[in-house]
Every structure is written in structure tokens, then in C-alpha cells.
Design a protein around this motif. Structure first.
Motif, PDB file in Angstrom:
ATOM      1  N   GLU A 268      37.671  47.965  40.718  1.00  0.00           N
ATOM      2  CA  GLU A 268      37.254  46.687  40.148  1.00  0.00           C
ATOM      3  C   GLU A 268      38.433  46.071  39.409  1.00  0.00           C
ATOM      4  O   GLU A 268      38.512  46.107  38.175  1.00  0.00           O
ATOM      5  CB  GLU A 268      36.076  46.881  39.198  1.00  0.00           C
ATOM      6  CG  GLU A 268      34.815  47.418  39.867  1.00  0.00           C
ATOM      7  CD  GLU A 268      33.675  47.629  38.889  1.00  0.00           C
ATOM      8  OE1 GLU A 268      32.833  46.721  38.758  1.00  0.00           O
ATOM      9  OE2 GLU A 268      33.644  48.702  38.244  1.00  0.00           O
ATOM     10  N   ARG A 272      35.485  39.686  39.328  1.00  0.00           N
ATOM     11  CA  ARG A 272      34.944  39.087  40.549  1.00  0.00           C
ATOM     12  C   ARG A 272      34.967  40.025  41.752  1.00  0.00           C
ATOM     13  O   ARG A 272      34.147  39.891  42.659  1.00  0.00           O
ATOM     14  CB  ARG A 272      35.737  37.820  40.908  1.00  0.00           C
ATOM     15  CG  ARG A 272      35.577  36.688  39.903  1.00  0.00           C
ATOM     16  CD  ARG A 272      36.367  35.473  40.349  1.00  0.00           C
ATOM     17  NE  ARG A 272      36.202  34.338  39.439  1.00  0.00           N
ATOM     18  CZ  ARG A 272      35.270  33.404  39.556  1.00  0.00           C
ATOM     19  NH1 ARG A 272      34.408  33.469  40.569  1.00  0.00           N
ATOM     20  NH2 ARG A 272      35.200  32.404  38.699  1.00  0.00           N
ATOM     21  N   LEU A 273      35.877  40.976  41.787  1.00  0.00           N
ATOM     22  CA  LEU A 273      36.076  41.811  42.983  1.00  0.00           C
ATOM     23  C   LEU A 273      35.661  43.246  42.727  1.00  0.00           C
ATOM     24  O   LEU A 273      36.088  43.859  41.742  1.00  0.00           O
ATOM     25  CB  LEU A 273      37.553  41.775  43.414  1.00  0.00           C
ATOM     26  CG  LEU A 273      37.929  42.653  44.623  1.00  0.00           C
ATOM     27  CD1 LEU A 273      37.206  42.177  45.885  1.00  0.00           C
ATOM     28  CD2 LEU A 273      39.444  42.643  44.837  1.00  0.00           C
ATOM     29  N   THR A 274      34.839  43.780  43.627  1.00  0.00           N
ATOM     30  CA  THR A 274      34.465  45.190  43.602  1.00  0.00           C
ATOM     31  C   THR A 274      34.621  45.749  45.010  1.00  0.00           C
ATOM     32  O   THR A 274      34.022  45.231  45.968  1.00  0.00           O
ATOM     33  CB  THR A 274      33.014  45.392  43.148  1.00  0.00           C
ATOM     34  OG1 THR A 274      32.845  44.833  41.849  1.00  0.00           O
ATOM     35  CG2 THR A 274      32.659  46.870  43.118  1.00  0.00           C
ATOM     36  N   ALA A 275      35.420  46.780  45.150  1.00  0.00           N
ATOM     37  CA  ALA A 275      35.630  47.427  46.442  1.00  0.00           C
ATOM     38  C   ALA A 275      35.222  48.893  46.322  1.00  0.00           C
ATOM     39  O   ALA A 275      35.720  49.605  45.441  1.00  0.00           O
ATOM     40  CB  ALA A 275      37.085  47.305  46.872  1.00  0.00           C
ATOM     41  N   ILE A 351      33.015  45.731  50.259  1.00  0.00           N
ATOM     42  CA  ILE A 351      33.795  44.842  49.396  1.00  0.00           C
ATOM     43  C   ILE A 351      32.931  43.643  49.023  1.00  0.00           C
ATOM     44  O   ILE A 351      32.350  42.989  49.899  1.00  0.00           O
ATOM     45  CB  ILE A 351      35.080  44.362  50.100  1.00  0.00           C
ATOM     46  CG1 ILE A 351      35.953  45.571  50.483  1.00  0.00           C
ATOM     47  CG2 ILE A 351      35.866  43.405  49.201  1.00  0.00           C
ATOM     48  CD1 ILE A 351      37.157  45.196  51.324  1.00  0.00           C
ATOM     49  N   TYR A 353      33.021  40.067  46.698  1.00  0.00           N
ATOM     50  CA  TYR A 353      33.831  39.128  45.917  1.00  0.00           C
ATOM     51  C   TYR A 353      32.926  38.008  45.416  1.00  0.00           C
ATOM     52  O   TYR A 353      32.249  37.331  46.207  1.00  0.00           O
ATOM     53  CB  TYR A 353      34.975  38.561  46.746  1.00  0.00           C
ATOM     54  CG  TYR A 353      35.940  37.707  45.928  1.00  0.00           C
ATOM     55  CD1 TYR A 353      36.823  38.316  45.060  1.00  0.00           C
ATOM     56  CD2 TYR A 353      35.931  36.316  46.032  1.00  0.00           C
ATOM     57  CE1 TYR A 353      37.706  37.556  44.296  1.00  0.00           C
ATOM     58  CE2 TYR A 353      36.803  35.554  45.279  1.00  0.00           C
ATOM     59  CZ  TYR A 353      37.687  36.182  44.410  1.00  0.00           C
ATOM     60  OH  TYR A 353      38.553  35.435  43.644  1.00  0.00           O
TER      61      TYR A 353
END
Length: 818
Positions: A268, A272-275, A351, A353
Motif C-alpha cells: 500500500e 489510493r493503491l493496494t496491491a 490490484i 486503485y
């Protein structure tokens, strides 16, 4: 004094639950609640992702059974079979060959005898579709949640979900360092289990979770009491006879060994982004591929093959491949012992976003599995002996991309696309009919026939949904999924003993039909619309029109019979489609102490895929029929604030599932004219009319009632107890109206008791399942090599070989968390 107070609290807690469990009639708990917290009264909210967004189970226009991670742990729900054993309207039958399983929900399911049939009840793991029945060989552990969605689910979960979806989500890394260990011992199977989990942050933006589970049985659930048999072969080359001793298979089955592992990384870098990346692997091996096949009902009361009494008990009679033959038998163990070995691995990248009002999600997966077995494929001891081995490999790549809006306005959208590519390679080697040919190679000498097949598949799908808040309390949603699929397949029988070439078409047969190629293409539009009205925050009224599609396919494990003029039609089958209505009301009442839900449904199925096994001649054919299922489901959950930690739950379910158009269905083995096998086909043969007859494993009434209670008992200790009763009315296990296959009504009891630290640092639990030790079957085949030809004046029924479930099991489990 403290000890006396502790004893009094234990007795008081046990008495509360015993009184609640014994009160009232038997109902069913359809939507299993999350386990209540002892320190909070009232019903706990359940969050589900049935529409690819996190929502309360009471706010979605879908019939959902939700199981929390805590419930999965407390009740040891570590396989799809165990989940089904406590869920009304869901049945799972474990099979040795074919697809390996028969999953049935609301009376709709897919036969286990064809490896080419994808399940009507789709299994989704971490957002990825797994349609193969062999998924039940996977052990599921360290789960975040389990959701069972009933009815067609085409829009959000893709293809092949015409009956419903079992969605499993594994746990993600935690924000703080956490270690868990769990060890258990189950007494019936003499099984030891060990589970280890480590989770926590590696950096400020990267977290990791590592989970490992291993188990081994020194015993088993079923007893094999076979005697040695002599398998005598006739050499067609010189007319000589040769005897071969087939020793009994393992006396305690399945003697399972299992090793599972998973590593999860979550990154993270921004808000905004979590992979999330998950890599998992599984290894499972048992000492008999058909360890749960029981001759539970025979025309004379005794097996037609070995004379043993046919009983509804956890007892089998099966023998190994003769050792001298096994030495050169392809994919056989050198000592001829029966087995099933399953290996798999999967890689999944998820993923997400988040823009200001749009979330873009990508889910990419590659999964592979290989399954090998050696079976006594009469599923009973027999001097006539039928043994076979199989090696099957399946792998799939898929990628899904979708966007979901969260605008403040009344209209929001979800759009996406899916691409999937699959490949199955299949080979099978079969020995039967007491024949050999000493002029052949060592591998082929004792074989009757072999099969080689493959199917390459490709799927492209586009889907979307629009939700419109007509007014603040009314939502209208509509969507559609378009699917395009191709399947390219091949089948041949490379070797056939000359003595059976009048039955099995050889690869080089002069008629030119020895090799079967199929190039199939399917297109489907599956629309869905729902209307919800929420007059208050505690009441939801909904109605929905749904459709779904399951792809057609190719029977890789079928037979190219000399009696067939069109083997391509025998081996291919059409897509399955569903359409109908579902509606209901969901309520949360009495200051959040009572949850009461009612659901109604009615669905029509076009070209329901039905696989037929003709036991006297070992012939397989996948057919299609029209069917309808309709019913009602009433459920409740009560968590009184006056008794914190107490939860009472139940429901009752009515389901009517029957054929509406199956006028020329195959007759079951030995069915007479008077029993309905009296339709003479123009090209020869007889059939029966199954219009209006019930589908397989489709009880009209199911239900459970249960209670759980968790309570602080002082000295930093927490005490808990739970009990659930599951009831099923009788049903036919056969899909072809065979009255001998009937499973009578039954009830099972699961219960558990636990004591541990209030802060969950340790816990000791005893978990019991099927405490009534009730034997019941969740699928059936006509016994191979038993019964006679159909359509005669006198009945000559086959033995009924049922897929038995687990007997009474009791496990002691020790857990620690730090």
C-alpha cells in the motif's frame, strides 16, 4: 471459593445452551451468522461482497449464507464438504473419477461422472473462478470469510454459476505482528493437524502473511473389509488362463496426507493503491480413490459381485490391482495399491486503485493442478475385476479488469471484462473382462482399452451494471454479461484389446470415426435486473430477474462406442442456461436483537447438463434436459441483549426441483417396461419419460436449528459452546428416477465446547461432527458390472453405489495467538 464459582459458571453456561438447543422444532439455519462477541449484545453485522463491493448482508438483493473466519475456525470448516455438511440446500458428493465431485445447491448440480462438465455451483477463491470438481481436493484454511450465494450469479462471478457460487476469501496481512498456531487430533481417523500463521508489516507500506497447514491420518473414516480375490485372465493369443491375486486395499481409508501453504504480500504505497499477491500450493494423497463408495442398496440385499451384504454403513469391499500386473500398469503403484494424488498451485495478483469517485480493480491468476489415481472401478470386490488409472492435468490463466463508481449522485456504474484461457490433458488406462494379450507391450498386455483426450478453451466476457437511486429508499439496478467461448477438443482410444473391439472403436478403425475432433463456439447474453426498497434502515424488500449461462463442452472421459453412429454428438454437449425470479424481505428487528428473512425463487433451466453412466456396458454420455426449481427460505437469528453472548439461529427451506422436458431419458440399469422403460426409439433401444420427475439430490425440505453461547467465567477465562442440528427430507440420489437410490430423511448434530483466555492467547476446544453417526449419500452410480439390460419384461436392477459422507468425528484442538 474461586474454583467453586468457576464450576458454577460452567454449569450455568452449559445449561443455557442445552435448554435453547432442545427447545422448539427442527428448523434450518440458512444464513449462518457471525459468532457473537461475549461483550456485546445484539446481532453482529455481516459484511459480504456479493456485488463486488462491501455491503451488509441485509442490504443486498441476494440470498447469501455467510460464515465468518471465527466460525470457520471454531467448527473446523476447512473443506467444501464440511461447509456443505452444515448448510441447508447445499450438498457435496466426493467421487473417484470424472470431475471428482457433485456439487448441488437448491437441487441443481452437475454429475460427477464426466471430467468435461464444469460445476453449476461455481467455486470462487480470492475472486478467481475455479469450475473444476477437483477443487474439493483442496484444503481451505486461514480464511477471511466464506459466502454461499444461492441462485444464478452470472453478472458478478462470471460463467458457470447457474446454481450459485461458493466464494472463499483467504486472510490478508494484519497491521500488527501476529502469530497463530493450532494443533488438533481427530480420533476416528487418527488424524493429526498442525496450522501455523505469521502475519504483520515488513515496512510502512508492505505487509506479509505466511500460512501453513499439514495433516496426516494413521487411520480412516471407512473400513475396507475385502477378502483376497483371484483375477483370472484369458490370453487371446494362445487361449491360456493365468491367475492373479488381488489383495485387499487399505483397511482404513482414506489415510489422507495433506500439505498446504500460502504466502500473501500486500503493498500500500499510497492511500489510493493496494496491491495484493498470493501464492499457494497444495498436496493431497489418499490410499483409495473410491474410499467412500458404499454398496448401500442392492436388489437382493447382497452385492451381485461378491455376495457381501449391502448396508448403509461406513464399510467398503475393494481390492488392489494384482501386484504382478501393477508392475507394468501405467500410473499404477508397483505394489498395486489404490490411491489418489492431487497437486496444485496458484498465483493471484489483485490490484485496486481508488480515484476520487472510481475504483479500478484488476485480478490476474494462473492455476495448475494434476490429479492421478488408481481405482478398483467396480467399486466392489470382484473376481471379474475392473481396475483403471488416470492422469489428468488442468491449468488456467485469467485476467479480469473492472471499474466501480461511487458518485454522490443517484446513478453509479460497474463495468469490466474477463479473459480466460484453459487447457486439460487427459489419459486413462482400463483393465476388465478378464482378458489379456501376450503379444502386446508390457504396458498394454492386460489392458482392455485406453483413452487420450484434451480440451483447449478460451473465454472472453464483457459485463456491466447501472444502479439508480430512483428515490433515497428505492434502488433499481440492471446489468448484462456477454460471453464468447471456444473449445477445441480431441478424443481417441489408442489401444483396444481385440476381444473388445466390437464395443470400443479403435483409433485406426476403418470407418474413420476412431479420432474425434470438436471445435465448439458459444455466445451468450445474460441480463439481470433487481429492484430494492428500503422503507427503514431495518427493512429491505427486493425482487430480481436473473439469468445465467454455463458453457457446453466435451466429455474427455467418455467412450467412443462401436454401437454409436455419431461419436461427436455423444461426446459433446450444449450450454446450460437459467432464467427466473427471486425476491424477498430482510428485516432486523427488536433493537437489533432479531434478524428475520424470507426469500422466494423460481428458475427454469434449459439444457441442464446430465451425465449418464450405462453400468452394464461401461458407457458414458452427457445429455441435456429442461428443469425447474422453485422454493421458499425462511431464516432467523436471535441475539438477546439480556443474555450477552447467546445466539440462536435457524431456518426452514422448501425446494421443488424437477424435470420439465426429458421425454427420452435413458433408463436406469435393469429398468423394466412396467417401470417406465417402454419408449422404443426408431434407431433401436428403449428410453423413459422423466417429465415431472425429481432431480438428483433435491430434498423438498431441509433445515437446521442451532445455538451458541460465549461467556466470561472469571479468572480471565472465556467459555463457549455451540450446537447445530441439520435436517434433510428424503431424496433420490440418482438423476434417472431409480427408486433404489433413495436416501431416506436424516438429521445430523454438530457441537463444540471451548475454554480459553479472554485475550485469545490460548484456547482448548472439542469439536464434534455428525454426532448421530448417520450414514447418508450425496450422489450415486449404478454399480458397474451389475444389473441387466433395460427395457425387458423382468426388472434386473444394478447395485447402488453411493458417495457416502463422513461418520461421527471428534477433534481436540489447541490454539495459541500472540
Amino acid at each position: 471459593m474461586k474454583n467453586n464459582a468457576l464450576v458454577r459458571e460452567l454449569l450455568r453456561s452449559a445449561a443455557v445452551v442445552a435448554a435453547m438447543a432442545c427447545a422448539g422444532p427442527v428448523f434450518a439455519q440458512e444464513a449462518a451468522p457471525q459468532e457473537p462477541q461475549a461483550t456485546a449484545g445484539g446481532i453482529q453485522d455481516i459484511v459480504v461482497t456479493a456485488r463486488k463491493r462491501s455491503e451488509s448482508v441485509q442490504d443486498v438483493p441476494v440470498a447469501v449464507t455467510a460464515l465468518s473466519a471465527e466460525m470457520v475456525q471454531r467448527q473446523d470448516l476447512t473443506s467444501i464438504e464440511k461447509i456443505a455438511a452444515r448448510t441447508p440446500n447445499l450438498n457435496v458428493g466426493r467421487a473417484s473419477n470424472g470431475s471428482g465431485a457433485q456439487l448441488t445447491l437448491r437441487g441443481i448440480g452437475s454429475s460427477s461422472t464426466s471430467i468435461g462438465i464444469e460445476q453449476s455451483v461455481a467455486v470462487v477463491v480470492d475472486g478467481v473462478y475455479y469450475g473444476q470438481g477437483r477443487i474439493i481436493n483442496e484444503g481451505f484454511f486461514d480464511l477471511g470469510r466464506v459466502e454461499i450465494l444461492k441462485g444464478p450469479q452470472a453478472l458478478f462471478f462470471g460463467k458457470n454459476a447457474t446454481a450459485g457460487v461458493i466464494s472463499l476469501t483467504s486472510a490478508d496481512p494484519t497491521d500488527t505482528v501476529e502469530f497463530k498456531a493450532r494443533a488438533g487430533y481427530e480420533f476416528k481417523a487418527e488424524q493429526a493437524q498442525l496450522e501455523l500463521v505469521g502475519s504483520g508489516p515488513l515496512t510502512d507500506t508492505l505487509g506479509v502473511r505466511v500460512a501453513f497447514r499439514a495433516s496426516k491420518m494413521w487411520g480412516g473414516y471407512y473400513r475396507n473389509v475385502a477378502d483376497p480375490v483371484t483375477y483370472t485372465t484369458f490370453d487371446i493369443a494362445d487361449n491360456s488362463l493365468e491367475g492373479h491375486v488381488a489383495t485387499p486395499a487399505s483397511s482404513k481409508a482414506p489415510g489422507e496426507k495433506e500439505l498446504l501453504g500460502r504466502i500473501t504480500l500486500r503493498w500500500e504505497p499510497t492511500d489510493r493503491l493496494t496491491a495484493t499477491f498470493k501464492a499457494s500450493g497444495a498436496y493431497n494423497k489418499v490410499n483409495n480413490s473410491s474410499w467412500n463408495y458404499v454398496a448401500y442398496n442392492c436388489p437382493s440385499g447382497s452385492s451381485q459381485l461378491n455376495g457381501f451384504a449391502c448396508e448403509k454403513d461406513f464399510i467398503t469391499h475393494q481390492n488392489n490391482i494384482p501386484t504382478d500386473i501393477a508392475a507394468n500398469f501405467p500410473f499404477s503403484k508397483s505394489d498395486g495399491q489404490l490411491y489418489n494424488r492431487y497437486k496444485s498451485y496458484a498465483l493471484t495478483a489483485n490490484i485496486a486503485y481508488e480515484l476520487d469517485d472510481v475504483t479500478i480493480t484488476s485480478v490476474t491468476n494462473y492455476n495448475w493442478n494434476n490429479n492421478r489415481w488408481a481405482c478398483a472401478c467396480d467399486f466392489q470386490s470382484s473376481a471379474a475385476g475392473t481396475w483403471a488409472t488416470e492422469n489428468s492435468t488442468y491449468h488456467a490463466f485469467s485476467s479480469e479488469l473492472r471499474a466501480l463508481t461511487t458518485f454522490d449522485g443517484p446513478i453509479n456504474l460497474m463495468v469490466g471484462g474477463l479473459y480466460q484461457k484453459t487447457k486439460r490433458d487427459f489419459e486413462q488406462y482400463i483393465m476388465f473382462a478378464n482378458i489379456e494379450d501376450s503379444t502386446q507391450s508390457a504396458a498394454n498386455r492386460y489392458l482392455a482399452t485406453t483413452k487420450t483426450s484434451f480440451t483447449d478453451g478460451e473465454t472472453t466476457a464483457l459485463f456491466g451494471q447501472v444502479t439508480w437511486k430512483v428515490i433515497p429508499t428505492v434502488e433499481l439496478a440492471g446489468g448484462v454479461r456477454y460471453t464468447h467461448e471456444t473449445k477445441d477438443s480431441f478424443f481417441t482410444q489408442p489401444y483396444n484389446n481385440a476381444a473388445v473391439q466390437t464395443i470400443f472403436r479403435d483409433q485406426n478403425d476403418p470407418d474413420g470415426l476412431g479420432e474425434v475432433f470438436a471445435n465448439q463456439s458459444f455466445n451468450n447474453w445474460a441480463p439481470e435486473v433487481s429492484l430494492t426498497w428500503k422503507p427503514t434502515s431495518q427493512i429491505l424488500v427486493y425482487g430480481a430477474y436473473k439469468t445465467a449461462y454455463k458453457s457446453g463442452g466435451f466429455s474427455n472421459g467418455g467412450i467412443n462406442s462401436k454401437f454409436s453412429a455419431d461419436p461427436l454428438s455423444d461426446l459433446t454437449f450444449d450450454p446450460e442456461r437459467a432464467r427466473g425470479f427471486e425476491g424477498g424481505i430482510k428485516t432486523t428487528l427488536a433493537d437489533n436483537q432479531l434478524r428475520l428473512n424470507l426469500g422466494l425463487y423460481s428458475y427454469k433451466y434449459k439444457d441442464l447438463q446430465v451425465d449418464f453412466f450405462n453400468s452394464p456396458i461401461f458407457a458414458f454420455q452427457t445429455l441435456t434436459a429442461d428443469a425447474r426449481t422453485k422454493g421458499a427460505e425462511l431464516e432467523f437469528e436471535f441475539a438477546p441483549r439480556a443474555v450477552e453472548g447467546l445466539n440462536i439461529h435457524g431456518s426452514i427451506n422448501y425446494n421443488k426441483a424437477q424435470y420439465t422436458n426429458f421425454p427420452e431419458a435413458p433408463c436406469y440399469a435393469g429398468q423394466s417396461q412396467a417401470e417406465g422403460c417402454n419408449i422404443v426409439l426408431a434407431g433401436g433401444g428403449t428410453r423413459q419419460n422423466l417429465d415431472g420427475k425429481p432431480l438428483s439430490v433435491a430434498p423438498k425440505w431441509t433445515g437446521t436449528i442451532g445455538a451458541s453461547y460465549d461467556h466470561l467465567i472469571g479468572n480471565g477465562l472465556m467459555f463457549g459452546i455451540n450446537a447445530d442440528v441439520r435436517y434433510s427430507a428424503s431424496y433420490l440420489a440418482s438423476g434417472f428416477g431409480n427408486p433404489d437410490s433413495r436416501q431416506s430423511k436424516y438429521a445430523t448434530i454438530d457441537a463444540g465446547i471451548r475454554v480459553g483466555a479472554e485475550d485469545e492467547r490460548w484456547q482448548v476446544a472439542v469439536i464434534g461432527k455428525n454426532l448421530t453417526n448417520r450414514f447418508y449419500v450425496t450422489g450415486v452410480v449404478d454399480g458397474p458390472s451389475t444389473g441387466g439390460a433395460s427395457g425387458g419384461v423382468t426388472p434386473a436392477h444394478a447395485d447402488q453405489l453411493g458417495f457416502g459422507t463422513l461418520p461421527r468425528t471428534v477433534m481436540v484442538q489447541l490454539s495459541t495467538k500472540f
